[in-house]
Design a protein around this motif. Structure first.
Motif, PDB file in Angstrom:
ATOM      1  N   LEU A 177      21.810   1.884  19.802  1.00 53.00           N
ATOM      2  CA  LEU A 177      22.276   1.224  18.577  1.00 53.00           C
ATOM      3  C   LEU A 177      21.645  -0.149  18.386  1.00 53.00           C
ATOM      4  O   LEU A 177      21.328  -0.834  19.356  1.00 53.00           O
ATOM      5  N   ASP A 178      21.492  -0.532  17.119  1.00 49.23           N
ATOM      6  CA  ASP A 178      21.083  -1.895  16.811  1.00 49.23           C
ATOM      7  C   ASP A 178      22.195  -2.839  17.255  1.00 49.23           C
ATOM      8  O   ASP A 178      23.369  -2.486  17.183  1.00 49.23           O
ATOM      9  N   ILE A 182      26.720  -2.375  17.798  1.00 45.71           N
ATOM     10  CA  ILE A 182      27.327  -2.104  19.105  1.00 45.71           C
ATOM     11  C   ILE A 182      28.811  -2.427  19.083  1.00 45.71           C
ATOM     12  O   ILE A 182      29.635  -1.681  19.582  1.00 45.71           O
ATOM     13  N   LYS A 183      29.142  -3.538  18.420  1.00 44.13           N
ATOM     14  CA  LYS A 183      30.525  -3.997  18.446  1.00 44.13           C
ATOM     15  C   LYS A 183      31.468  -2.963  17.835  1.00 44.13           C
ATOM     16  O   LYS A 183      32.537  -2.698  18.377  1.00 44.13           O
ATOM     17  N   GLU A 184      31.053  -2.379  16.684  1.00 46.74           N
ATOM     18  CA  GLU A 184      31.970  -1.453  16.011  1.00 46.74           C
ATOM     19  C   GLU A 184      32.283  -0.243  16.883  1.00 46.74           C
ATOM     20  O   GLU A 184      33.373   0.306  16.836  1.00 46.74           O
ATOM     21  N   VAL A 188      36.082   0.693  18.914  1.00 39.14           N
ATOM     22  CA  VAL A 188      36.757   1.988  18.913  1.00 39.14           C
ATOM     23  C   VAL A 188      37.096   2.409  20.344  1.00 39.14           C
ATOM     24  O   VAL A 188      38.197   2.895  20.640  1.00 39.14           O
ATOM     25  N   MET A 189      36.152   2.183  21.251  1.00 42.29           N
ATOM     26  CA  MET A 189      36.389   2.564  22.642  1.00 42.29           C
ATOM     27  C   MET A 189      37.488   1.729  23.269  1.00 42.29           C
ATOM     28  O   MET A 189      38.302   2.219  24.052  1.00 42.29           O
ATOM     29  N   ARG A 190      37.509   0.454  22.897  1.00 43.07           N
ATOM     30  CA  ARG A 190      38.545  -0.438  23.418  1.00 43.07           C
ATOM     31  C   ARG A 190      39.920   0.064  22.992  1.00 43.07           C
ATOM     32  O   ARG A 190      40.858   0.122  23.770  1.00 43.07           O
ATOM     33  N   GLU A 191      39.995   0.491  21.746  1.00 43.41           N
ATOM     34  CA  GLU A 191      41.260   0.969  21.208  1.00 43.41           C
ATOM     35  C   GLU A 191      41.716   2.243  21.933  1.00 43.41           C
ATOM     36  O   GLU A 191      42.894   2.420  22.230  1.00 43.41           O
ATOM     37  N   VAL A 207      30.329  -7.155  29.373  1.00 46.21           N
ATOM     38  CA  VAL A 207      31.488  -7.859  28.830  1.00 46.21           C
ATOM     39  C   VAL A 207      32.607  -6.857  28.570  1.00 46.21           C
ATOM     40  O   VAL A 207      33.767  -7.060  28.937  1.00 46.21           O
ATOM     41  N   PHE A 208      32.207  -5.740  27.967  1.00 46.21           N
ATOM     42  CA  PHE A 208      33.160  -4.655  27.712  1.00 46.21           C
ATOM     43  C   PHE A 208      33.754  -4.156  29.028  1.00 46.21           C
ATOM     44  O   PHE A 208      34.962  -3.974  29.160  1.00 46.21           O
TER      45      PHE A 208
END
Lengths: 252, 362
Positions: A177-178, A182-184, A188-191, A207-208
């Motif tokens: 991904l650009d 990445i954040k978006e 979703v994964m964090r949620e 960081v994630f």
């Protein structure tokens, strides 16, 4: 995001798992336990076997020695068993692998309708709810080729979730991904993690990892070099090889 | 030298010089060697086409009797006009030809109806298409039950036979080839070896020998009371032959697909047939549509080999018609006419495939 999983049931168990590509030893005596609700992040240099490891769990790769038990079922060449396990294990790929000839909605409903015998209407309802959850409800009737990479990856996550899996495997979900997308996907994964999903994530997003993981696994040359909590892993790695890797990746 | 270019303020692209003259100047006459090429080509076309035009149009004679062509140097189209029904249906009894015409008319109507977008999704139209082969078969063959005179398949011929042979072979060769292509990729060694053996064996043999085998050997495998008409044998031969070629094309499509598509379908727990039917084949077949149509065109033209086992298809009708004492030696007209028909059919197929390609592009 710490939570206690020590007394939760074991979902995935790997005992002395070995795999070779011809002469190349891709997995070297892997032993792992993943408990219900556990978030495990696997990292390591490229070619260290991390992708191969999670791909053996739903048998996209066959292991040649050892034992893999997913939800109490041992992975053998028995096609029926593989099938049942695959329905319980969702997977998200680096390259998204959406089906380009189907709309987003059909990408998501195909497997629930045909493998879980869920009525089409109901499956579509679920699909729309999932799309809303990953924030792209308005894209439901588009084709994958019309979406950005980040949107495609979120569709891929929704597609895997539509089977109501007990375990989710992520194989470098943000590597293609650009940067601004990445954040978006990580959001979703964090949620998902907050929702209590059992997750195995191969990623370089440290960081994630530090924020979400219960367990960090560091691999090199087909071996698990170090396995610990993120706190220990990032502040006090035991192995020299781990330190080297972290130095490289964190100073970047 | 540097010229000053003013910024452009319009919200549409600037209009360039257009028109036929400008187009010709840009595309045909500049630079100078292009002009030379244009002139030479035009001259060549003129030299080659003029005699043909004179023969086929200016000096040609029309009518229905040989007399109109006496002493003429041009084409004798009267021959075609007179023998037209024979070209179309061969030795089909002349008082029953209306049945073939009716069948052809029905198919034409169906095709026209299908061209309308609004009608294309209608159930009734789909039903009619599905029923059409049976209706055509009953109409053409007839029989007591349908109060129609029975016309045995030995009397079928001409363009009708060519179309029958090619359509039936295409329709049956296609599913067979899909199975062969899947078989060749199968994990099961027995299925894989059988598919490979079949494909390699059939591809290594000329169609003519397969047609001979089908007409001589096929009846040996079945009890003598089961009779196979010659046409049936030819259809079986052509189908089996082209299935092998098509299978190789389809295999190309299966292999051309990204591995991720297979893996994603696997990871979702889709079973083999669902994976193939919903994910892999729809994409693979799109990729191989052009070579597949190429194969279909091959089938159409190669049906002309059935003359060798005694069937009177479009090409054989041409031979037969020119040996009719009334029209002896009208070979040029016959060949040109037959070639034109083959060309129309092949060109339509290729046009149709272009439409499909555009509609289903990924």
């Amino acid at each position: 995001m710490e939570h206690n999983i020590d007394n939760k049931p074991v979902m995935i168990e790997m005992n002395q798992v070995n795999k070779w590509y011809d002469d190349y030893h891709a997995l070297d005596n892997i032993n792992l336990k993943v408990r219900k609700g556990e978030r495990m992040v696997i990292c390591g240099p490229s070619g260290s076997g991390k992708s191969t490891l999670i791909r053996t769990i739903n048998r996209l790769e066959e292991h040649q020695y050892g034992q893999i038990i997913v939800e109490g079922v041992e992975m053998t060449p028995d096609v029926k068993k593989i099938h049942e396990i695959r329905k319980e294990v969702g997977m998200v790929f680096q390259q998204f692998n959406l089906f380009p000839h189907l709309t987003v909605l059909n990408n998501i409903t195909l497997s629930p309708v045909w493998e879980r015998n869920i009525p089409k209407k109901e499956a579509e309802q679920t699909a729309l709810e999932l799309l809303e959850r990953v924030g792209i409800l308005e894209q439901a009737n588009k084709y994958p080729g019309q979406l950005s990479g980040g949107q495609q990856q979120r569709v891929a996550i929704a597609r895997a979730l539509a089977m109501k899996p007990k375990i989710m495997l992520f194989d470098e979900p943000t590597s293609a991904l650009d940067p601004e997308m990445i954040k978006e996907v990580l959001d979703v994964m964090r949620e998902l993690a907050i929702g209590g999903m059992t997750m195995m994530v191969v990623t370089h997003e440290m960081v994630f990892a530090r924020e979400v993981a219960d367990t960090m696994v560091f691999m090199d040359a087909g071996k698990i070099v170090e396995k610990s909590t993120p706190k220990e892993f990032f502040s006090n790695p035991k192995e020299e090889r781990t330190r080297q890797f972290l130095n490289q990746i964190l100073n970047n | 030298m540097k010229t000053i270019v003013e910024p452009y303020h319009g919200d549409r692209p600037p209009i360039l010089k257009s028109g036929a003259l400008n187009w010709m100047k840009n595309n045909l006459f500049s630079p100078w060697y292009n002009a030379v090429l244009t002139v030479v080509t035009a001259a060549l076309v003129y030299i080659l086409v003029t005699p043909l035009w004179r023969w086929a149009v200016t000096d040609a004679c029309f009518g229905t009797t040989p007399d109109v062509c006496k002493g003429s140097h041009g084409a004798c189209w009267a021959f075609i006009q007179d023998m037209w029904p024979v070209f179309m249906v061969g030795t089909y009894p002349s008082d029953q030809r209306w049945r073939v015409a009716l069948a052809a008319g029905m198919v034409l109507l169906l095709i026209i109806a299908t061209l309308f977008r609004a009608l294309r999704k209608k159930r009734l139209l789909h039903l009619l298409w599905i029923l059409s082969p049976a209706v055509i078969f009953i109409l053409v063959r007839g029989g007591e039950t349908f109060h129609l005179q029975y016309v045995p398949s030995t009397q079928w011929g001409g363009l009708m036979l060519t179309v029958f042979l090619s359509l039936v072979s295409m329709i049956f060769a296609f599913p067979l080839s899909v199975l062969l292509a899947l078989g060749r990729q199968s994990d099961m060694p027995v299925i894989r070896s059988v598919s490979v053996a079949y494909i390699e064996l059939v591809r290594g043999v000329p169609l003519i020998s397969i047609l001979f085998m089908a007409s001589v050997v096929l009846p040996l495998f079945f009890p003598p009371e089961m009779e196979f008409s010659k046409i049936m044998r030819a259809m079986v031969g052509i189908t089996l032959f082209f299935a092998a070629y098509l299978a190789e094309n389809i295999r190309g499509g299966l292999q051309g697909l990204a591995r991720g598509q297979y893996e994603a379908a696997d990871a979702l727990g889709l079973g083999y047939w669902k994976k193939m039917g919903f994910i892999i084949l729809p994409q693979a077949l799109r990729i191989v549509l052009p070579p597949m149509v190429n194969n279909f065109i091959g089938i159409l033209k190669d049906t002309s080999l059935v003359g060798i086992i005694g069937l009177i298809d479009l090409l054989q009708v041409a031979f037969a018609a020119t040996s009719n004492p009334k029209w002896l030696g009208k070979i040029e007209e016959a060949y040109l006419f037959v070639a034109l028909f083959y060309w129309i059919m092949c060109y339509s197929l290729s046009k149709f495939s272009r439409i499909l390609e555009e509609r289903y592009q990924l």
